[in-house]
Write an enzyme that holds these catalytic residues in place. Sequence first.
Site, short mmCIF file in Angstrom:
data_model
loop_
_atom_site.label_atom_id
_atom_site.label_comp_id
_atom_site.label_asym_id
_atom_site.label_seq_id
_atom_site.Cartn_x
_atom_site.Cartn_y
_atom_site.Cartn_z
CE LYS A 47 -89.14 -92.80 -38.54
NZ LYS A 47 -90.63 -92.75 -38.39
C1 LIG Z 1 -91.81 -93.28 -37.94
C2 LIG Z 1 -92.56 -94.52 -38.45
C3 LIG Z 1 -94.06 -94.15 -38.85
C4 LIG Z 1 -94.85 -93.45 -37.98
O1 LIG Z 1 -94.47 -91.80 -38.44
P1 LIG Z 1 -94.97 -90.93 -37.75
O2 LIG Z 1 -94.69 -89.48 -38.48
O3 LIG Z 1 -94.24 -90.60 -36.25
O4 LIG Z 1 -96.48 -90.69 -37.39
C5 LIG Z 1 -94.72 -94.99 -39.09
N1 LIG Z 1 -93.99 -96.40 -39.59
C6 LIG Z 1 -92.80 -96.65 -39.58
C7 LIG Z 1 -92.45 -98.00 -40.22
C8 LIG Z 1 -92.03 -95.49 -38.90
O5 LIG Z 1 -90.72 -95.65 -38.86
#
Ligand SMILES: *Cc1c(COP(=O)(O)O)cnc(C)c1O
Length: 388
Positions: A188
């Site tokens: 991210k």
């Molecule tokens: C990555 C992601 C999540 C989940 O995030 P985590 O921290 O891995 O639980 C939820 N929604 C979207 C749109 C994502 O890209």
Amino acid sequence: MPRKLDFIPYARPVLDEEEVSEVVDTLRSGWLTTGPKVNKFEAMFSDFIGCKYALAVNSATAGLHLALEAIGISPGDKVITTVHTFTATAEVIRYLGAEPIFVDIESDSYNISPECIENVLLTHTGVKAIIPVHYAGQAANITKITEIAHKYSIKVVEDAAHALPSTSNNRMIGSISDATVFSFYANKTITTGEGGMVTTNNKEISDRIKVMRLHGINRDAFDRFTSNKPSWYYEVIAPGYKYNMMDMCAAIGIHQLRKAYSYQEKRAVIAKKYSDAFEMLPVITPKHVAANDIHAWHIYSLQLDDDSNTISRDDFIKKMMGLGVGTSVHYIPLHRMPYWKKKYHLEDHNFPVSSKVSNQHVSLPIFPSMTDCEVDHVITAVKNILLR
Ligand SMILES: *Cc1c(COP(=O)(O)O)cnc(C)c1O
């Protein structure tokens, strides 16, 4: 092609010496789990966003679950969300025994369509909340969505897993609706390895999340009333979860957050280079709909033009791999995932925009440590495949 480069992965986290020494400091401190570094990270985060409360958790999925629980989603309730997302956005609705109502996206931003949301609200009762996703880091039409939510007295929980930092009408994502959830997963915009943050301006929501992220233990009561109680004493007031963030993760986050804007600027530069370079190709480059707003550019999703292209998206991905470039697809939409498709009888024709787009989409590498040489290599590879 330019001289041989190493394989360019789809994503690569940037971790500097300061993250490394902060984690080492945590390890040496003897305090590994939730403690002073989480407190500091939360304080920095609420400052960064300009919101009252920031609650650190061990993933965005956990944060979305907690946010829905805190706004009172219960079995049988309905929650509107988009099909054009990762399954976590919708699975948390099922965790609480509630039912997702899936809607289509807008063709310019790939964000949830406010018009589709209104259509659901005109035909369904029992809708309690909307979960918009800020696709790729471009804010969904949150002004319109919160307006609709007020009109129907329902709540908004934003999935901002891509949207750090992003703005909507110059307002920071994370400061607007009932609750907003960010992700710090490894790929991210900033990372803590695994981790997430819930932001809100609502004290009740914040208090509930604080309790529920750690076994339903009422910490505030504990802190306030224990001066005359021994330190082993605590009270459980609900069947909570184990969703707290560790100090080892917050140690990384503290330094990542300071660099969030410089990372965003680097991704924006890469996005512009790509879009300029691809102007003459048979592709649709991602649109930055509100040019005055900050787009986090977590994803650069190129849409192959189905009319004039002789190459399929799947073959394009194979060829990119052959030229040393990792790519991804955001997303195989939820209406094509066996569980969601079967359970809610979802068909392509219910989601025409998402269905069309997801056949043609390919996400290119866009991470802040990409060198100019790597960006040029990706551009050359795309041109080699599409220019004929
Ligand atoms: C990555 C992601 C999540 C989940 O995030 P985590 O921290 O891995 O639980 C939820 N929604 C979207 C749109 C994502 O890209």
